[in-house]
Design a protein around this motif. Structure first.
Motif, mmCIF file in Angstrom:
data_model
loop_
_atom_site.group_PDB
_atom_site.id
_atom_site.type_symbol
_atom_site.label_atom_id
_atom_site.label_comp_id
_atom_site.label_asym_id
_atom_site.label_seq_id
_atom_site.Cartn_x
_atom_site.Cartn_y
_atom_site.Cartn_z
ATOM 1 N N ALA A 44 48.755 -4.012 14.007
ATOM 2 C CA ALA A 44 50.076 -4.352 13.453
ATOM 3 C C ALA A 44 51.033 -4.528 14.625
ATOM 4 N N TYR A 45 51.733 -5.643 14.641
ATOM 5 C CA TYR A 45 52.597 -5.996 15.769
ATOM 6 C C TYR A 45 54.059 -5.756 15.417
ATOM 7 N N PHE A 46 54.772 -5.125 16.365
ATOM 8 C CA PHE A 46 56.194 -4.817 16.177
ATOM 9 C C PHE A 46 57.009 -5.711 17.096
ATOM 10 N N PRO A 47 57.578 -6.788 16.548
ATOM 11 C CA PRO A 47 58.278 -7.742 17.407
ATOM 12 C C PRO A 47 59.498 -7.141 18.099
ATOM 13 N N ALA A 48 60.178 -6.202 17.451
ATOM 14 C CA ALA A 48 61.384 -5.643 18.064
ATOM 15 C C ALA A 48 61.063 -4.866 19.337
ATOM 16 N N GLY A 49 59.877 -4.281 19.413
ATOM 17 C CA GLY A 49 59.511 -3.502 20.597
ATOM 18 C C GLY A 49 58.431 -4.150 21.434
ATOM 19 N N ARG A 50 57.929 -5.271 20.950
ATOM 20 C CA ARG A 50 56.844 -5.987 21.633
ATOM 21 C C ARG A 50 55.654 -5.068 21.924
ATOM 22 N N TYR A 51 55.221 -4.360 20.905
ATOM 23 C CA TYR A 51 53.996 -3.569 21.059
ATOM 24 C C TYR A 51 53.128 -3.715 19.816
ATOM 25 N N ARG A 64 48.256 2.183 21.104
ATOM 26 C CA ARG A 64 49.450 1.348 21.264
ATOM 27 C C ARG A 64 49.279 0.495 22.515
ATOM 28 N N TYR A 65 49.399 -0.810 22.332
ATOM 29 C CA TYR A 65 49.369 -1.751 23.450
ATOM 30 C C TYR A 65 50.794 -2.239 23.689
ATOM 31 N N ASP A 66 51.279 -2.091 24.927
ATOM 32 C CA ASP A 66 52.626 -2.520 25.272
ATOM 33 C C ASP A 66 52.550 -3.921 25.875
ATOM 34 N N GLU A 67 53.108 -4.871 25.158
ATOM 35 C CA GLU A 67 53.011 -6.267 25.593
ATOM 36 C C GLU A 67 53.857 -6.545 26.834
ATOM 37 N N THR A 68 54.813 -5.674 27.130
ATOM 38 C CA THR A 68 55.692 -5.947 28.272
ATOM 39 C C THR A 68 55.022 -5.642 29.607
ATOM 40 N N ASP A 88 56.656 -3.201 7.576
ATOM 41 C CA ASP A 88 57.443 -3.658 6.430
ATOM 42 C C ASP A 88 58.667 -4.457 6.902
ATOM 43 N N ARG A 89 59.451 -4.926 5.970
ATOM 44 C CA ARG A 89 60.564 -5.836 6.293
ATOM 45 C C ARG A 89 61.713 -5.107 6.976
ATOM 46 N N GLN A 90 61.643 -3.768 6.981
ATOM 47 C CA GLN A 90 62.642 -2.983 7.702
ATOM 48 C C GLN A 90 62.115 -2.557 9.080
ATOM 49 N N GLY A 91 60.917 -3.032 9.417
ATOM 50 C CA GLY A 91 60.358 -2.743 10.736
ATOM 51 C C GLY A 91 59.607 -1.431 10.837
ATOM 52 N N ARG A 92 59.274 -0.842 9.688
ATOM 53 C CA ARG A 92 58.587 0.453 9.701
ATOM 54 C C ARG A 92 57.075 0.278 9.595
ATOM 55 N N LEU A 93 56.373 1.224 10.184
ATOM 56 C CA LEU A 93 54.911 1.197 10.178
ATOM 57 C C LEU A 93 54.371 1.708 8.846
ATOM 58 N N ILE A 94 53.540 0.893 8.216
ATOM 59 C CA ILE A 94 52.841 1.280 6.992
ATOM 60 C C ILE A 94 51.383 1.514 7.357
ATOM 61 N N GLY A 306 51.765 -17.362 13.469
ATOM 62 C CA GLY A 306 51.440 -16.564 12.301
ATOM 63 C C GLY A 306 52.549 -16.634 11.270
ATOM 64 N N ASN A 307 52.178 -16.357 10.044
ATOM 65 C CA ASN A 307 53.169 -16.247 8.984
ATOM 66 C C ASN A 307 54.131 -15.103 9.317
ATOM 67 N N LYS A 308 55.318 -15.128 8.737
ATOM 68 C CA LYS A 308 56.323 -14.127 9.087
ATOM 69 C C LYS A 308 56.074 -12.798 8.397
ATOM 70 N N THR A 309 54.857 -12.345 8.431
ATOM 71 C CA THR A 309 54.535 -10.989 8.058
ATOM 72 C C THR A 309 53.605 -10.483 9.130
ATOM 73 N N PHE A 310 53.620 -9.196 9.352
ATOM 74 C CA PHE A 310 52.876 -8.667 10.483
ATOM 75 C C PHE A 310 51.825 -7.681 10.032
#
Ligand code: MG
Length: 310
Positions: A44-51, A64-68, A88-94, A306-310
């Motif tokens: 699962a990719y977190f665009p706000a943190g790039r990980y 956790r892979y840190d893309e930076t 989820d759409r609020q950026g939380r890990l499910i 990718g589609n706008k879901t992660f």
């Protein structure tokens, strides 16, 4: 390895249909970003943190892979033998937890909330994979892999009457069963317009000549209907899948990643030297496909998003 891109493999793609000609990047390599898992799953990719978060199921940990900077670390240990993840759409890990036999959410403050643990008073088997719809509902599969053996969770009796697919309402949290005709439901993903839901059945692990296919359903509000065969796996089993912005299906398989046109035609492959369990799109432009392949995390830049879901 000393750097994140040192361990690269030859350009791995295969075009099986002319519709795949523009998907693969001929100059990109398959990057092996990490080695050392027993069974990598649930990216699962977190665009706000790039990980990227993923599961190493038998080792009872999340990575956790840190893309930076390309670094990899242990994110959570023990992890309750988590399997699939999404954002989820609020950026939380499910998270789907085998040993917890639940679907959980990691809140913004880091605490963990249970979203689904029982249905009609009985515990779930071992939630496997989940997807969030734009109405904030969470749809998940509940096969029994996490209670079949201790290796992937904890061997335990099944309390439900089978392996089914469920929906958690985004506003009320009420859980409903949306499909009950699977042997082992597994990965799932919506089409970009959310009018279709693709669901894998990996029943062949438990039933001779059992399902090794994806079915597609029409989404009708909070229900699905008209399930029909979408594609049968030609190498090993499908497991997890994601959809790109044009509606193609990118799914795991025994020899790598298989790409399907929305009409069900296998149009291309990315060959990976290990059995693949799951994929997800990431990167700033969602054009980097992360691939969980048994012991390793791989990534490959593609020419679509990718589609706008992660
Ligand atoms: Mg799975």
């Amino acid at each position: 390895m000393s750097g994140p891109y040192d361990d690269v493999l030859p350009t791995p793609y295969e075009v099986l249909d002319k519709r795949a000609a523009g998907l693969f990047n001929g100059t990109a390599k398959l990057d092996r970003l990490y080695v050392g898992c027993r069974w990598a799953e649930g990216p699962a990719y977190f665009p706000a943190g790039r990980y990227l978060i993923w599961s190493d199921i038998p080792n009872n940990r999340m990575m956790r892979y840190d893309e930076t900077d390309g670094s990899v670390s242990e994110f959570r240990n023990p992890s309750n033998y988590t399997n699939g993840h999404t954002v989820d759409r609020q950026g939380r890990l499910i998270s789907c937890e085998h040993r917890g036999r639940r679907v959980s959410r990691t809140e913004i403050d880091g605490t963990i909330t249970t979203l689904a643990e029982t249905f009609h008073g009985k515990r779930f088997n071992s939630p496997n994979d989940a997807v969030v719809k734009t109405d904030d509902s969470i749809w998940f599969t509940d096969p029994a892999y996490g209670i079949d053996w201790d290796y992937e969770g904890l061997r335990s009796p099944m309390e439900q009457d089978g392996c089914h697919v469920y929906r958690i309402d985004g506003k009320t949290g009420v859980i409903t069963r949306v499909a009950d005709d699977f042997v082992r439901p597994n990965g799932l993903a919506f089409s970009p317009d959310e009018k279709k839901l693709y669901i894998v059945d990996t029943g062949a692990t438990h039933v001779e000549n059992g399902p090794r296919y994806i079915r597609v359903f029409d989404v009708d509000g909070d229900k699905i209907k008209n399930g029909r065969l979408f594609a049968t796996c030609t190498n090993g089993l499908f497991d997890g899948l994601r959809v790109d912005e044009d509606g193609r299906i990118w799914t795991s398989a025994g020899d790598g990643v298989h790409v399907y046109d929305p009409d069900g035609t296998l149009i291309g492959k990315i060959h990976v030297p290990e059995v693949v369990a799951n994929v997800c799109f990431g990167g700033i432009n969602r054009n980097r496909l992360y691939i969980c392949g048994t012991t390793s995390l791989y990534a490959y830049y593609v020419l679509v998003r990718g589609n706008k879901t992660f």
